[in-house]
Design a protein around this motif. Sequence first.
Motif, mmCIF file in Angstrom:
data_model
loop_
_atom_site.group_PDB
_atom_site.id
_atom_site.type_symbol
_atom_site.label_atom_id
_atom_site.label_comp_id
_atom_site.label_asym_id
_atom_site.label_seq_id
_atom_site.Cartn_x
_atom_site.Cartn_y
_atom_site.Cartn_z
ATOM 1 N N GLY A 222 51.408 17.779 -20.692
ATOM 2 C CA GLY A 222 51.137 19.170 -21.055
ATOM 3 C C GLY A 222 51.077 20.087 -19.846
ATOM 4 N N LEU A 223 50.443 19.641 -18.773
ATOM 5 C CA LEU A 223 50.359 20.468 -17.564
ATOM 6 C C LEU A 223 51.720 20.605 -16.892
ATOM 7 C CD1 LEU A 223 46.983 19.208 -16.033
ATOM 8 C CD2 LEU A 223 47.400 21.256 -17.415
ATOM 9 N N LEU A 224 52.539 19.565 -16.930
ATOM 10 C CA LEU A 224 53.888 19.673 -16.372
ATOM 11 C C LEU A 224 54.729 20.671 -17.148
ATOM 12 C CD1 LEU A 224 54.715 15.933 -15.547
ATOM 13 C CD2 LEU A 224 54.334 17.798 -13.917
ATOM 14 N N VAL A 225 54.600 20.664 -18.466
ATOM 15 C CA VAL A 225 55.347 21.634 -19.288
ATOM 16 C C VAL A 225 54.887 23.052 -18.959
ATOM 17 C CG1 VAL A 225 55.722 22.429 -21.647
ATOM 18 C CG2 VAL A 225 55.814 19.995 -21.125
ATOM 19 N N LEU A 226 53.581 23.227 -18.738
ATOM 20 C CA LEU A 226 53.045 24.551 -18.393
ATOM 21 C C LEU A 226 53.262 24.904 -16.925
ATOM 22 C CD1 LEU A 226 49.671 24.387 -20.359
ATOM 23 C CD2 LEU A 226 51.738 25.619 -21.019
ATOM 24 N N ARG A 227 53.818 23.977 -16.152
ATOM 25 C CA ARG A 227 54.081 24.178 -14.714
ATOM 26 C C ARG A 227 52.803 24.522 -13.945
ATOM 27 N NH1 ARG A 227 58.943 28.310 -14.299
ATOM 28 N NH2 ARG A 227 57.651 29.368 -15.877
ATOM 29 N N VAL A 228 51.752 23.780 -14.259
ATOM 30 C CA VAL A 228 50.494 23.920 -13.531
ATOM 31 C C VAL A 228 50.598 23.096 -12.250
ATOM 32 C CG1 VAL A 228 48.014 23.481 -13.597
ATOM 33 C CG2 VAL A 228 49.182 24.315 -15.635
ATOM 34 N N PRO A 229 50.261 23.647 -11.093
ATOM 35 C CA PRO A 229 50.366 22.890 -9.842
ATOM 36 C C PRO A 229 49.400 21.709 -9.813
ATOM 37 C CG PRO A 229 49.211 24.949 -9.471
ATOM 38 C CD PRO A 229 49.769 25.024 -10.864
ATOM 39 N N GLY A 230 49.865 20.606 -9.204
ATOM 40 C CA GLY A 230 49.014 19.423 -9.101
ATOM 41 C C GLY A 230 48.805 18.711 -10.415
ATOM 42 N N ALA A 231 49.792 18.775 -11.332
ATOM 43 C CA ALA A 231 49.611 18.161 -12.652
ATOM 44 C C ALA A 231 49.414 16.648 -12.539
ATOM 45 C CB ALA A 231 50.812 18.476 -13.545
ATOM 46 N N ILE A 232 50.147 15.996 -11.619
ATOM 47 C CA ILE A 232 50.006 14.548 -11.468
ATOM 48 C C ILE A 232 48.609 14.197 -10.956
ATOM 49 C CG2 ILE A 232 50.973 12.497 -10.395
ATOM 50 C CD1 ILE A 232 52.847 13.817 -12.336
ATOM 51 N N GLY A 233 48.146 14.944 -9.966
ATOM 52 C CA GLY A 233 46.810 14.698 -9.452
ATOM 53 C C GLY A 233 45.729 14.958 -10.484
ATOM 54 N N LEU A 234 45.900 16.016 -11.281
ATOM 55 C CA LEU A 234 44.931 16.299 -12.342
ATOM 56 C C LEU A 234 44.948 15.200 -13.403
ATOM 57 C CD1 LEU A 234 45.512 20.134 -12.731
ATOM 58 C CD2 LEU A 234 43.514 19.017 -11.728
ATOM 59 N N GLY A 235 46.135 14.660 -13.683
ATOM 60 C CA GLY A 235 46.211 13.539 -14.622
ATOM 61 C C GLY A 235 45.492 12.309 -14.097
ATOM 62 N N ALA A 236 45.635 12.041 -12.779
ATOM 63 C CA ALA A 236 44.894 10.927 -12.178
ATOM 64 C C ALA A 236 43.391 11.164 -12.259
ATOM 65 C CB ALA A 236 45.337 10.732 -10.729
ATOM 66 N N LEU A 237 42.977 12.427 -12.068
ATOM 67 C CA LEU A 237 41.550 12.751 -12.193
ATOM 68 C C LEU A 237 41.058 12.523 -13.618
ATOM 69 C CD1 LEU A 237 38.963 13.961 -10.972
ATOM 70 C CD2 LEU A 237 39.836 16.221 -11.594
ATOM 71 N N VAL A 238 41.871 12.864 -14.600
ATOM 72 C CA VAL A 238 41.513 12.625 -16.008
ATOM 73 C C VAL A 238 41.342 11.123 -16.258
ATOM 74 C CG1 VAL A 238 42.370 12.765 -18.373
ATOM 75 C CG2 VAL A 238 42.569 14.739 -16.864
ATOM 76 N N PHE A 239 42.254 10.327 -15.694
ATOM 77 C CA PHE A 239 42.184 8.874 -15.896
ATOM 78 C C PHE A 239 40.899 8.301 -15.311
ATOM 79 C CE2 PHE A 239 42.959 4.537 -14.444
ATOM 80 C CZ PHE A 239 43.382 3.942 -15.621
#
Length: 348
Positions: A222-239
């Motif tokens: 979802g963050l990648l689709v919205l082009r939010v910066p650091g989406a991969i890092g935010l996903g790791a934080l969610v995990f």
Amino acid sequence: MHLLPDPARRLAAWCAVLLLIAGVGWVGVRLCAEFRTAVVPVLLALLGTALLRPLYRRLVGAGVQRSVAAGLTCVAVVAVVGGAVYIVVAALIDTGDQILDSLRTAAKSLSQHFGAAGTGLDDLAANSRKLLSRFGATAASNVISGVSVVGETLAEAVLALLLVFFFLRDSHRALETLKALAPVGTAGTLEAIARRAFQAVEGFMRGTTVIALIDALCITVGLLVLRVPGAIGLGALVFVSAYIPYLGAFISGAVAVLVALADRGFVIALWALGVVLAVQVLEGHVLQPVIQSRTVQMHPAVVMLAITAGASVAGILGMLLAVPLTAAAFGVAHELRTRYGAPEPSDS
């Protein structure tokens, strides 16, 4: 002749039992606090063992020697954790300046619209030297204490990893040792209690990992689709934060929304909030009932109370350990109730 009726005597007996449990628990908590440096790695190693035991058993089942299988499992842990840290750090390095510029722009806008004389950023910059000189000693002491905390954390992590290796390799000897040390006639009961407690922790860790992976993938997409910066890092934080039920998801989701607000504006932040809420609804109404109900059955109120108690005792670490320890306690209680509980009356 009894001076008190039966209900009063039963109530008194239960009160005595509860006071005894509370006293033993308080003493146990105080001892754990005194020997925190040794207790924390052991508890973390038990959680890691519960999480990694299926992989270890697969390797042993494939014919790999126990020591080699335990070593490969620990190497896999280091690779996964190191990869997650690298992803988060790389995302912060790549997008940190962009996020800071967005926050600085938002701060300037707020100071222009709502700031009064003497509260702008220029005034803060002019007074920065005075503030630094006033709090320099405090900052230096905080840096020194922070370095010591980081060193202690790394030492505990290394010790926990070594303990995971030994726990995996020598897990078959643990029950033999427990039965050898058990009083006469209680070996079977202690073995069953230990197995049930470990199975509860193992089920919690396995279910939480699956839920965390699904949450992280959905929010990252979802963050990648919205082009939010650091989406991969935010996903790791969610995990990572998913291992703290409820509160971890709230914190990681709030960080994602704030990053979207700082870089992409209010509309994209609302979309990011919608993605986070949709994932949380999916977790609460689909993933948690389907996955966790098969492994650990605890009411959400019990989970929240356990997290609150863990936070009051040991902060973030207590929040991480509270739920699996509570799951183990529930497993022990269920085993004792199964063995020594009164049989249900028959209809006949």
